[in-house]
Design a protein around this motif. Structure first.
Motif, short mmCIF file in Angstrom:
data_model
loop_
_atom_site.label_atom_id
_atom_site.label_comp_id
_atom_site.label_asym_id
_atom_site.label_seq_id
_atom_site.Cartn_x
_atom_site.Cartn_y
_atom_site.Cartn_z
N SER A 17 0.81 -1.24 0.10
CA SER A 17 -0.26 -0.05 0.12
C SER A 17 0.78 1.23 0.09
O SER A 17 2.06 1.30 0.55
CB SER A 17 -0.80 -0.04 1.16
N THR A 18 0.33 2.33 -0.34
CA THR A 18 1.13 3.74 -0.57
C THR A 18 0.51 4.23 0.70
O THR A 18 -0.74 4.55 0.47
CB THR A 18 0.71 4.40 -1.99
N PRO A 19 1.47 5.05 1.34
CA PRO A 19 0.91 5.59 2.52
C PRO A 19 0.13 6.78 2.05
O PRO A 19 0.25 7.38 0.94
CB PRO A 19 2.36 6.20 3.07
N ALA A 20 -0.81 7.26 2.84
CA ALA A 20 -1.67 8.51 2.55
C ALA A 20 -0.73 9.63 2.38
O ALA A 20 0.09 9.99 2.85
CB ALA A 20 -2.65 8.84 3.74
N THR A 21 -1.09 10.78 1.35
CA THR A 21 -0.19 11.65 0.87
C THR A 21 -0.35 12.60 2.37
O THR A 21 -1.69 12.75 3.11
CB THR A 21 -0.87 12.37 -0.18
N LEU A 32 5.59 13.14 4.33
CA LEU A 32 5.78 12.80 2.79
C LEU A 32 5.06 13.74 1.82
O LEU A 32 4.07 14.40 2.32
CB LEU A 32 5.25 11.30 2.59
N PRO A 33 5.43 13.89 0.86
CA PRO A 33 4.81 14.88 -0.13
C PRO A 33 3.51 14.87 -0.51
O PRO A 33 2.91 13.49 -0.34
CB PRO A 33 5.58 14.68 -1.52
N HIS A 34 2.79 15.81 -0.60
CA HIS A 34 1.23 15.77 -0.85
C HIS A 34 0.96 15.66 -2.53
O HIS A 34 1.91 16.04 -3.13
CB HIS A 34 0.70 17.24 -0.45
N ARG A 35 -0.17 14.98 -2.63
CA ARG A 35 -0.53 14.81 -4.07
C ARG A 35 0.43 14.23 -5.08
O ARG A 35 0.55 14.26 -6.17
CB ARG A 35 -0.89 16.08 -4.72
N ARG A 36 1.26 13.21 -4.57
CA ARG A 36 2.02 12.51 -5.11
C ARG A 36 1.94 11.02 -4.84
O ARG A 36 1.64 10.72 -3.73
CB ARG A 36 3.42 13.02 -5.07
N THR A 37 2.47 10.09 -5.69
CA THR A 37 2.53 8.52 -5.16
C THR A 37 3.90 8.42 -4.77
O THR A 37 4.65 8.72 -5.58
CB THR A 37 2.34 7.61 -6.54
N VAL A 38 4.06 8.04 -3.62
CA VAL A 38 5.23 8.21 -3.03
C VAL A 38 5.75 6.59 -2.59
O VAL A 38 4.90 5.91 -2.00
CB VAL A 38 5.46 8.80 -1.52
N THR A 39 6.83 6.25 -3.20
CA THR A 39 7.42 4.86 -2.99
C THR A 39 8.61 5.04 -1.91
O THR A 39 8.76 4.19 -1.00
CB THR A 39 7.67 4.08 -4.11
#
Length: 76
Positions: A17-21, A32-39
């Motif tokens: 799962s990708t963490p919530a922005t 973590l950055p907003h409005r981005r898919t972060v891995t």
């Protein structure tokens, strides 16, 4: 969508799962950055889509509260 108008269930086994922005990195604590898919965390470089159990080091998905291998709570 299925014929009944509902979404089919997605399997949880083996999924990542990708963490919530805007969530905090569970390794270094930075937001973590907003409005981005972060891995990967841009601050510490760790893969934020998986975690390691504090007891046995087994890989665990971000949202899991307990380790599936040893049963220890993931809060440390």
């Amino acid at each position: 969508m299925t014929a009944a108008g509902t979404r089919p269930a997605t399997p949880a086994t083996g999924s990542r799962s990708t963490p919530a922005t805007g969530a905090d990195c569970h390794y270094c604590g930075h937001v973590l950055p907003h409005r981005r898919t972060v891995t990967f965390c841009p601050y510490c470089g760790q893969n934020v889509t998986v975690r390691r159990c504090p007891a046995c080091s087994a890989e665990a998905d971000v949202g899991w509260r307990f380790c599936v291998c040893c049963g220890r709570g993931m809060n440390g």
